[in-house]
Write a protein that holds these residues in place. Structure first.
Motif, PDB file in Angstrom:
ATOM      1  N   VAL A   5       0.868  -1.181   0.000  1.00 47.31           N
ATOM      2  CA  VAL A   5       0.000   0.000   0.000  1.00 47.31           C
ATOM      3  C   VAL A   5       0.902   1.227   0.000  1.00 47.31           C
ATOM      4  O   VAL A   5       1.637   1.468   0.967  1.00 47.31           O
ATOM      5  N   ALA A   6       0.857   1.997  -1.078  1.00 50.43           N
ATOM      6  CA  ALA A   6       1.747   3.150  -1.230  1.00 50.43           C
ATOM      7  C   ALA A   6       1.381   4.262  -0.260  1.00 50.43           C
ATOM      8  O   ALA A   6       0.202   4.469   0.056  1.00 50.43           O
ATOM      9  N   LEU A   7       2.398   4.988   0.186  1.00 49.46           N
ATOM     10  CA  LEU A   7       2.166   6.138   1.056  1.00 49.46           C
ATOM     11  C   LEU A   7       1.295   7.171   0.361  1.00 49.46           C
ATOM     12  O   LEU A   7       0.361   7.725   0.947  1.00 49.46           O
ATOM     13  N   GLY A   8       1.597   7.478  -0.880  1.00 46.24           N
ATOM     14  CA  GLY A   8       0.813   8.417  -1.676  1.00 46.24           C
ATOM     15  C   GLY A   8       0.725   7.935  -3.106  1.00 46.24           C
ATOM     16  O   GLY A   8       1.592   7.183  -3.567  1.00 46.24           O
ATOM     17  N   GLN A   9      -0.311   8.366  -3.800  1.00 46.38           N
ATOM     18  CA  GLN A   9      -0.497   7.926  -5.186  1.00 46.38           C
ATOM     19  C   GLN A   9      -1.431   8.902  -5.898  1.00 46.38           C
ATOM     20  O   GLN A   9      -2.524   9.180  -5.402  1.00 46.38           O
ATOM     21  N   GLN A 292      -4.317  15.835   3.003  1.00 43.15           N
ATOM     22  CA  GLN A 292      -3.200  15.552   2.104  1.00 43.15           C
ATOM     23  C   GLN A 292      -2.372  14.390   2.646  1.00 43.15           C
ATOM     24  O   GLN A 292      -1.865  13.570   1.890  1.00 43.15           O
ATOM     25  N   SER A 293      -2.222  14.329   3.955  1.00 46.11           N
ATOM     26  CA  SER A 293      -1.521  13.229   4.608  1.00 46.11           C
ATOM     27  C   SER A 293      -2.304  12.813   5.839  1.00 46.11           C
ATOM     28  O   SER A 293      -3.092  13.590   6.394  1.00 46.11           O
ATOM     29  N   TYR A 294      -2.069  11.581   6.269  1.00 46.35           N
ATOM     30  CA  TYR A 294      -2.633  11.100   7.530  1.00 46.35           C
ATOM     31  C   TYR A 294      -1.452  10.771   8.425  1.00 46.35           C
ATOM     32  O   TYR A 294      -0.678   9.857   8.144  1.00 46.35           O
ATOM     33  N   VAL A 295      -1.303  11.548   9.504  1.00 42.80           N
ATOM     34  CA  VAL A 295      -0.105  11.477  10.334  1.00 42.80           C
ATOM     35  C   VAL A 295      -0.492  11.093  11.755  1.00 42.80           C
ATOM     36  O   VAL A 295      -1.381  11.712  12.351  1.00 42.80           O
ATOM     37  N   ILE A 296       0.172  10.080  12.275  1.00 45.77           N
ATOM     38  CA  ILE A 296      -0.079   9.615  13.633  1.00 45.77           C
ATOM     39  C   ILE A 296       1.155   9.878  14.497  1.00 45.77           C
ATOM     40  O   ILE A 296       2.276   9.921  13.990  1.00 45.77           O
ATOM     41  N   ALA A 297       0.944  10.055  15.784  1.00 49.94           N
ATOM     42  CA  ALA A 297       2.049  10.243  16.726  1.00 49.94           C
ATOM     43  C   ALA A 297       2.188   8.982  17.564  1.00 49.94           C
ATOM     44  O   ALA A 297       1.244   8.591  18.264  1.00 49.94           O
ATOM     45  N   VAL A 298       3.352   8.329  17.483  1.00 43.50           N
ATOM     46  CA  VAL A 298       3.561   7.109  18.254  1.00 43.50           C
ATOM     47  C   VAL A 298       3.986   7.463  19.668  1.00 43.50           C
ATOM     48  O   VAL A 298       4.582   8.512  19.928  1.00 43.50           O
ATOM     49  N   ASP A 299       3.651   6.592  20.597  1.00 39.64           N
ATOM     50  CA  ASP A 299       3.971   6.812  21.999  1.00 39.64           C
ATOM     51  C   ASP A 299       5.477   6.909  22.212  1.00 39.64           C
ATOM     52  O   ASP A 299       6.272   6.309  21.471  1.00 39.64           O
ATOM     53  N   GLU A 300       5.870   7.656  23.238  1.00 42.20           N
ATOM     54  CA  GLU A 300       7.287   7.849  23.523  1.00 42.20           C
ATOM     55  C   GLU A 300       8.001   6.538  23.849  1.00 42.20           C
ATOM     56  O   GLU A 300       9.229   6.447  23.737  1.00 42.20           O
ATOM     57  N   CYS A 318       5.349   4.466   4.469  1.00 43.28           N
ATOM     58  CA  CYS A 318       5.286   5.424   5.572  1.00 43.28           C
ATOM     59  C   CYS A 318       6.478   6.367   5.492  1.00 43.28           C
ATOM     60  O   CYS A 318       7.437   6.124   4.761  1.00 43.28           O
ATOM     61  N   ASN A 319       6.408   7.424   6.245  1.00 50.00           N
ATOM     62  CA  ASN A 319       7.487   8.406   6.309  1.00 50.00           C
ATOM     63  C   ASN A 319       7.314   9.210   7.596  1.00 50.00           C
ATOM     64  O   ASN A 319       6.287   9.066   8.280  1.00 50.00           O
ATOM     65  N   PHE A 320       8.304  10.036   7.939  1.00 50.91           N
ATOM     66  CA  PHE A 320       8.091  10.946   9.056  1.00 50.91           C
ATOM     67  C   PHE A 320       7.068  11.995   8.633  1.00 50.91           C
ATOM     68  O   PHE A 320       6.749  12.139   7.448  1.00 50.91           O
ATOM     69  N   GLY A 321       6.557  12.768   9.592  1.00 51.18           N
ATOM     70  CA  GLY A 321       5.514  13.746   9.267  1.00 51.18           C
ATOM     71  C   GLY A 321       6.057  14.891   8.462  1.00 51.18           C
ATOM     72  O   GLY A 321       5.991  14.923   7.244  1.00 51.18           O
ATOM     73  N   THR A 322       6.609  15.889   9.145  1.00 47.37           N
ATOM     74  CA  THR A 322       7.346  16.954   8.483  1.00 47.37           C
ATOM     75  C   THR A 322       8.393  17.465   9.465  1.00 47.37           C
ATOM     76  O   THR A 322       8.687  16.805  10.461  1.00 47.37           O
ATOM     77  N   TYR A 323       8.963  18.623   9.219  1.00 53.27           N
ATOM     78  CA  TYR A 323      10.126  19.094   9.965  1.00 53.27           C
ATOM     79  C   TYR A 323       9.783  20.072  11.085  1.00 53.27           C
ATOM     80  O   TYR A 323       8.870  20.899  10.935  1.00 53.27           O
ATOM     81  N   SER A 340       6.777  21.514  18.545  1.00 52.82           N
ATOM     82  CA  SER A 340       7.179  21.150  17.197  1.00 52.82           C
ATOM     83  C   SER A 340       8.267  20.083  17.217  1.00 52.82           C
ATOM     84  O   SER A 340       8.239  19.120  16.436  1.00 52.82           O
ATOM     85  N   ALA A 341       9.233  20.216  18.110  1.00 50.99           N
ATOM     86  CA  ALA A 341      10.314  19.237  18.208  1.00 50.99           C
ATOM     87  C   ALA A 341       9.774  17.862  18.582  1.00 50.99           C
ATOM     88  O   ALA A 341      10.229  16.832  18.056  1.00 50.99           O
ATOM     89  N   ASP A 342       8.802  17.819  19.472  1.00 48.74           N
ATOM     90  CA  ASP A 342       8.203  16.543  19.876  1.00 48.74           C
ATOM     91  C   ASP A 342       7.445  15.897  18.713  1.00 48.74           C
ATOM     92  O   ASP A 342       7.547  14.680  18.487  1.00 48.74           O
ATOM     93  N   LEU A 343       6.693  16.702  17.968  1.00 50.70           N
ATOM     94  CA  LEU A 343       5.966  16.171  16.811  1.00 50.70           C
ATOM     95  C   LEU A 343       6.938  15.617  15.777  1.00 50.70           C
ATOM     96  O   LEU A 343       6.711  14.557  15.185  1.00 50.70           O
ATOM     97  N   PHE A 344       8.005  16.344  15.536  1.00 47.53           N
ATOM     98  CA  PHE A 344       9.035  15.927  14.580  1.00 47.53           C
ATOM     99  C   PHE A 344       9.623  14.572  14.962  1.00 47.53           C
ATOM    100  O   PHE A 344       9.949  13.742  14.102  1.00 47.53           O
ATOM    101  N   ALA A 345       9.741  14.324  16.263  1.00 43.13           N
ATOM    102  CA  ALA A 345      10.352  13.085  16.742  1.00 43.13           C
ATOM    103  C   ALA A 345       9.391  11.899  16.735  1.00 43.13           C
ATOM    104  O   ALA A 345       9.830  10.747  16.637  1.00 43.13           O
ATOM    105  N   ARG A 346       8.079  12.151  16.813  1.00 46.26           N
ATOM    106  CA  ARG A 346       7.137  11.038  17.013  1.00 46.26           C
ATOM    107  C   ARG A 346       6.159  10.795  15.867  1.00 46.26           C
ATOM    108  O   ARG A 346       5.484   9.774  15.836  1.00 46.26           O
ATOM    109  N   HIS A 347       6.070  11.695  14.919  1.00 45.54           N
ATOM    110  CA  HIS A 347       5.080  11.552  13.855  1.00 45.54           C
ATOM    111  C   HIS A 347       5.484  10.534  12.788  1.00 45.54           C
ATOM    112  O   HIS A 347       6.648  10.465  12.393  1.00 45.54           O
ATOM    113  N   ILE A 348       4.506   9.797  12.305  1.00 42.49           N
ATOM    114  CA  ILE A 348       4.661   8.903  11.157  1.00 42.49           C
ATOM    115  C   ILE A 348       3.463   9.113  10.238  1.00 42.49           C
ATOM    116  O   ILE A 348       2.306   9.053  10.685  1.00 42.49           O
ATOM    117  N   ALA A 349       3.740   9.351   8.963  1.00 40.69           N
ATOM    118  CA  ALA A 349       2.683   9.433   7.954  1.00 40.69           C
ATOM    119  C   ALA A 349       2.437   8.028   7.400  1.00 40.69           C
ATOM    120  O   ALA A 349       3.373   7.331   7.016  1.00 40.69           O
TER     121      ALA A 349
END
Length: 379
Positions: A5-9, A292-300, A318-323, A340-349
């Motif tokens: 299943v592709a991340l985007g298409q 445009q994207s579906y982004v989840i935050a994984v637990d620490e 999948c990929n990281f969310g954004t920067y 923002s730093a926390d989101l950058f560290a935990r997000h997965i698209a």
């Protein structure tokens, strides 16, 4: 064989190919031609304003917006931190300095309660970002900017077709920039647009996007031989008519594409909403999200890199969310922005596009659930 299943298409086909053929037959393939003019007219209904300029990409649209508003050396521009660094780059292209502002922990757009503390005597404007397709808090942003004589740019790279409290993305800020990159809701591979309620701002941007003169189509019907004069430094930021032809078809598809993406988002929420190890995106009821994207935050407690590797091994793109832009070395020393730093560290698209089937949604959700509960992915 593992399901993929592709991340985007993109959603493209024979209709886009037929549109390209019509441009080939017309003989006008270069930028800012008759097909671009038609696209700008059609896109106006999406933006909610009559003044639209087709551009080569969203970065060029943002750059033109900043130039039209007069940003330059010695200026500070407040910028939402959680965004692809193109937003900050475009500020630097003008010689101005991006000053990054932290974001809301729930919807990830600029935290308007922090704006006052970020203002300097050099601040001239604000760039808000619509993260992954959900509009920022524009009532508060407009009030803040008007009270201080600042301009407002909306980076709607992910938000074509979105709306805020009944108003379309494009009719609120002084200028709004869009992206038609391959992972966006509608796409011509690359491309962008700039929209504004202010016709003078778009007229200035149009001049700058063609090396500082009016586009050739403005002279095409002349029976004389007009020779333009260059009196202002400009750029080649035009969208080609080939791309514009694709975009005309994509605009016709837009309602169906948005509905499909919203259905995928609903499917994920239903299938993953009970998981304690992940935080799903928040969609506020007073604005329409374009997903445009579906982004989840994984637990620490989870190793995000291990989670991403496991998802990819099982065929889930999948990929990281954004920067967190303030952490990028290019921008030099910046104030710490913890949200923002926390989101950058935990997000997965995870996969999000209009071609996804119910089976795809089921597979992605089941795989995410399995991977997150796998003790091998703990820190």
């Amino acid at each position: 064989m593992t399901k993929q299943v592709a991340l985007g298409q993109p959603t493209v086909g024979q209709r886009e190919l037929d549109a390209i053929r019509s441009v080939f037959d017309s003989g006008w393939l270069s930028g800012a031609g008759p097909t671009c003019v038609q696209f700008e007219k059609n896109f106006a209904s999406v933006a909610g304003v009559d003044n639209v300029l087709a551009t080569s990409n969203c970065g060029s649209a943002l750059h033109l917006a900043l130039l039209a508003l007069g940003a330059g050396p010695g200026d500070d521009v407040l910028v939402a931190d959680y965004t692809f660094p193109a937003t900050g780059h475009t500020v630097m292209w003008t010689g101005a300095r991006p000053v990054f502002v932290d974001v809301r922990p729930d919807i990830w757009s600029i935290d308007t309660t922090l704006l006052s503390d970020a203002v300097t005597e050099r601040t001239v404007g604000v760039i808000a970002v619509d993260p992954f397709g959900q509009p920022a808090d524009y009532d508060e942003l407009v009030e803040f900017c008007r009270a201080r004589g600042l301009w407002l740019i909306e980076d709607a790279a992910c938000a074509t077709g979105a709306s805020y409290r009944g108003r379309k993305v494009g009719e609120i800020a002084d200028l709004t920039a869009y992206s038609f990159h391959g992972r966006k809701g509608i796409t011509s591979g690359e491309g962008g647009a700039l929209a504004s309620p202010n016709d003078e701002l778009i007229a200035h941007a149009r001049k700058l996007h063609t090396y500082g003169i009016s586009p050739a189509i403005a002279r095409d019907a002349s029976r004389e031989l007009p020779v333009p004069s260059f009196d202002e430094l400009g750029y080649n930021y035009r969208l080609s008519d080939v791309q514009a032809a694709i975009m005309l078809v994509q605009l016709e598809r837009l309602p169906q594409l948005l509905a499909a993406r919203r259905s995928v988002a609903t499917g994920y929420a239903e299938r993953l909403g009970d998981l304690d190890l992940v935080t799903l995106p928040t969609a506020l009821p007073d604005r329409d999200h374009s997903w445009q994207s579906y982004v989840i935050a994984v637990d620490e407690s989870l190793d995000r890199g291990a989670v991403a590797t496991s998802l990819r091994q099982r065929g889930v793109g999948c990929n990281f969310g954004t920067y967190a832009s303030h952490l990028q070395p290019l921008y030099g020393e910046q104030k710490s922005l913890p949200v923002s730093a926390d989101l950058f560290a935990r997000h997965i698209a995870i996969p999000m596009h209009a071609n996804m089937t119910e089976d795809d949604i089921d597979y992605v959700a089941d795989t995410v659930r399995s991977v997150l509960t796998d003790t091998d992915n703990r820190r």
